[in-house]
Design an enzyme around this catalytic site. Structure first.
Site, PDB file in Angstrom:
ATOM      1  N   THR A  25      47.919  41.128  44.942  1.00  0.00           N
ATOM      2  CA  THR A  25      49.358  40.836  44.718  1.00  0.00           C
ATOM      3  C   THR A  25      50.037  40.722  46.276  1.00  0.00           C
ATOM      4  OG1 THR A  25      49.451  41.980  42.789  1.00  0.00           O
ATOM      5  CG2 THR A  25      51.549  41.879  44.222  1.00  0.00           C
ATOM      6  N   GLN A  98      44.911  33.967  38.195  1.00  0.00           N
ATOM      7  CA  GLN A  98      44.937  34.918  37.361  1.00  0.00           C
ATOM      8  C   GLN A  98      46.178  35.276  36.532  1.00  0.00           C
ATOM      9  OE1 GLN A  98      45.462  39.423  38.573  1.00  0.00           O
ATOM     10  NE2 GLN A  98      43.213  39.702  38.162  1.00  0.00           N
ATOM     11  N   HIS A 172      43.887  38.913  33.365  1.00  0.00           N
ATOM     12  CA  HIS A 172      44.009  40.337  33.859  1.00  0.00           C
ATOM     13  C   HIS A 172      43.892  41.379  32.798  1.00  0.00           C
ATOM     14  CE1 HIS A 172      44.255  43.389  36.720  1.00  0.00           C
ATOM     15  NE2 HIS A 172      45.407  42.933  37.257  1.00  0.00           N
ATOM     16  N   ALA A 174      42.748  44.464  33.253  1.00  0.00           N
ATOM     17  CA  ALA A 174      42.342  45.591  33.951  1.00  0.00           C
ATOM     18  C   ALA A 174      43.737  46.304  34.601  1.00  0.00           C
ATOM     19  CB  ALA A 174      41.414  45.127  35.439  1.00  0.00           C
ATOM     20  N   TYR A 177      47.418  47.002  32.926  1.00  0.00           N
ATOM     21  CA  TYR A 177      48.482  46.100  32.672  1.00  0.00           C
ATOM     22  C   TYR A 177      48.225  45.848  31.111  1.00  0.00           C
ATOM     23  CZ  TYR A 177      49.371  45.731  37.509  1.00  0.00           C
ATOM     24  OH  TYR A 177      49.760  46.050  38.940  1.00  0.00           O
ATOM     25  N   ARG A 224      38.931  39.882  33.772  1.00  0.00           N
ATOM     26  CA  ARG A 224      38.853  41.031  34.527  1.00  0.00           C
ATOM     27  C   ARG A 224      38.912  42.424  33.939  1.00  0.00           C
ATOM     28  NH1 ARG A 224      41.321  42.859  40.666  1.00  0.00           N
ATOM     29  NH2 ARG A 224      39.380  42.956  41.580  1.00  0.00           N
ATOM     30  N   ARG A 313      40.402  43.401  50.126  1.00  0.00           N
ATOM     31  CA  ARG A 313      41.190  43.554  51.247  1.00  0.00           C
ATOM     32  C   ARG A 313      40.614  42.655  52.345  1.00  0.00           C
ATOM     33  NH1 ARG A 313      41.520  49.781  50.001  1.00  0.00           N
ATOM     34  NH2 ARG A 313      39.986  49.337  48.965  1.00  0.00           N
TER      35      ARG A 313
END
Length: 357
Positions: A25, A98, A172, A174, A177, A224, A313
Site C-alpha cells: 500500500t 491485487q 488478497h 491475507a 482483510y 495471497r 520493502r
C-alpha cells in the site's frame, strides 16, 4: 538449487527471473480511487521484476480499507490504470492487480458507509481515515444472501483489471482483510454455510476465487494467504487443518499461483508447500515485520521448494532491485516516514545504484 535470477514459466507468462515485487500500500491514488501518472512511473521503474503485484485495489466502494487507495469498479478507474500497465509493459514488465476487499478493516469516514464483515466483531486497532487514525468500528454482519455478491466483486474487478491491461489478478486473502476474516476462528462467528466448521469457513475464499477464474481464467488468477497471522486481530486456531482443507479446493481451480507469507512455523509452511501442486510465491518474512526479505532468505526458500520469491520493502527504495541482487550491490535503506505521506518524495525519488570507477 534453483537460482533466483533464472527464468520461470508462470501460466502464459515467461518471467525473466523469480523475483516478485510484492503488493504494498502506497496511498498515491486520487480521492476517488483513480491511478495517477506518478503511479505509472513508480511501477515502470520496477519493471525488471519477474512479476509485479500491485498495491491492494478495492473491488467496490464497500471494499475500500484506506483513503488514497485505488479502485477497479468504475470505467474511470479502468481508464486510469491503462497508462500504468502500458508503462510496465513498455519497460518489459508483467503486472498483476491485487484485489483487496477490506471488510471490517474500514471506516465510514473513508467510504461513507458502515463496514461489513462475516460477523459484527470489530477489528483490533485503529484504522486509517481521511482525518487520521480512528478506532475500528463494529462492522455489519453480512446476511447469508449478501455473501455471494461480495465474492462476485472480486470477479467483476478482475474483468476490469484485464480490460485495463493487467496480466492477471491476485486475490488478497491475507493480512486480516475480508477473505481472511471468513477464514478466521474469531472474526467469523457465523452458524450458516459460511461459518463454524473449517469446510464452511473456507467457502467464501473458494467461491470468490472460483468466480474470478470463471471471469478471467485460471492462468490469470492467484491468491495471497497469511496462515496463522494475527493482523487486525484475526486469529486462526487450526492453521494446518484450515489451509490443508483450503489448498486442495484451490488446486482444483488450476490457479496460476498461491502466494504465501511466512506467518507461521516453517514446518507448517512446508506442509502447505507439499499440499499445493502448483506455482508457489513465498514471502520469506512477515509483512511490516522487523526483517525484510534478502538474498539469503530467498535462496533458503527456493531450496525448500518455492518457485518465486516476494520482495516488499526492498523494492520501495531500490527500483533496480533485480540488478542489485544480480551484482551484489548494496540494498539502499527505505524511509518509513514516506510510506503513506503522498506525493513523489519517497516514491519516485529513490535512485538506481551509481557505480564508481
Amino acid at each position: 538449487m534453483t537460482h533466483l535470477l533464472t527464468g520461470y514459466r508462470l501460466g502464459d507468462l515467461a518471467l525473466p527471473n523469480r523475483v516478485v515485487m510484492a503488493p504494498m500500500t502506497r496511498v498515491r491514488a486520487t480521492s476517488d480511487g483513480r491511478a495517477t501518472p506518478s503511479m505509472a512511473a513508480y511501477y515502470a521503474q520496477r519493471a525488471t521484476a519477474g512479476l509485479i503485484v500491485s498495491e491492494g485495489v478495492q473491488p467496490s466502494l464497500a471494499g475500500q480499507s484506506n483513503p488514497g487507495t485505488p479502485g477497479l469498479y468504475t470505467d474511470e478507474h479502468v481508464a486510469s490504470w491503462r497508462p500504468v500497465t502500458e508503462a510496465v509493459h513498455i519497460n518489459g514488465g508483467r503486472i498483476f492487480a491485487q484485489l483487496m476487499h477490506g471488510g471490517r478493516v474500514s471506516h465510514p469516514d473513508t467510504t461513507g458507509m458502515r463496514p461489513v464483515g462475516p460477523s459484527a466483531v470489530p477489528a483490533v486497532g485503529d484504522v486509517f481515515t481521511p482525518t487520521g487514525r480512528r478506532p475500528a468500528p463494529r462492522p455489519r454482519a453480512l446476511e447469508t444472501e449478501e455473501v455471494p455478491e461480495h465474492a462476485r466483486q472480486y470477479a467483476d474487478a478482475a474483468r476490469r483489471a484485464v480490460d485495463a491491461g493487467f496480466d492477471g489478478v491476485e486475490l488478497h486473502g491475507a493480512n486480516g482483510y475480508l477473505i481472511a476474516q471468513f477464514l478466521s476462528s474469531n472474526a467469523n462467528l457465523r452458524t450458516d454455510r459460511y461459518g463454524d466448521s473449517v469446510t464452511n469457513r473456507i467457502r467464501f475464499a473458494v467461491e470468490a476465487t472460483a468466480a474470478t477464474v470463471d471471469a478471467v481464467g485460471a492462468a490469470r488468477t492467484g491468491i495471497r494467504l497469511s496462515p496463522g497471522a494475527n493482523f487486525w486481530g484475526v486469529e486462526e486456531r487450526d492453521v494446518a487443518e484450515l489451509y490443508g482443507a483450503l489448498l486442495p479446493e484451490l488446486a482444483r481451480l488450476g490457479l496460476a499461483y498461491v502466494h504465501l507469507e511466512a506467518t507461521t512455523d516453517e514446518e507448517v509452511l512446508l506442509g502447505l508447500r507439499r499440499a499445493w501442486p502448483g506455482a508457489l510465491i513465498m514471502n520469506p518474512t512477515v509483512p511490516m515485520g522487523a526483517k525484510s526479505t534478502d538474498r539469503d532468505a530467498a535462496d533458503h526458500w527456493l531450496g525448500l521448494g518455492a518457485d518465486l520469491i516476494g520482495f516488499g520493502r526492498a523494492f520501495i527504495s531500490n527500483p533496480d532491485l533485480v540488478e542489485r541482487l544480480r551484482t551484489g550491490a548494496p540494498i539502499a535503506p527505505y524511509d518509513e516516514a514516506t510510506y503513506y505521506q503522498g506525493g513523489d518524495a519517497g516514491y519516485l525519488t529513490y535512485p538506481t545504484y551509481q557505480y564508481t570507477a
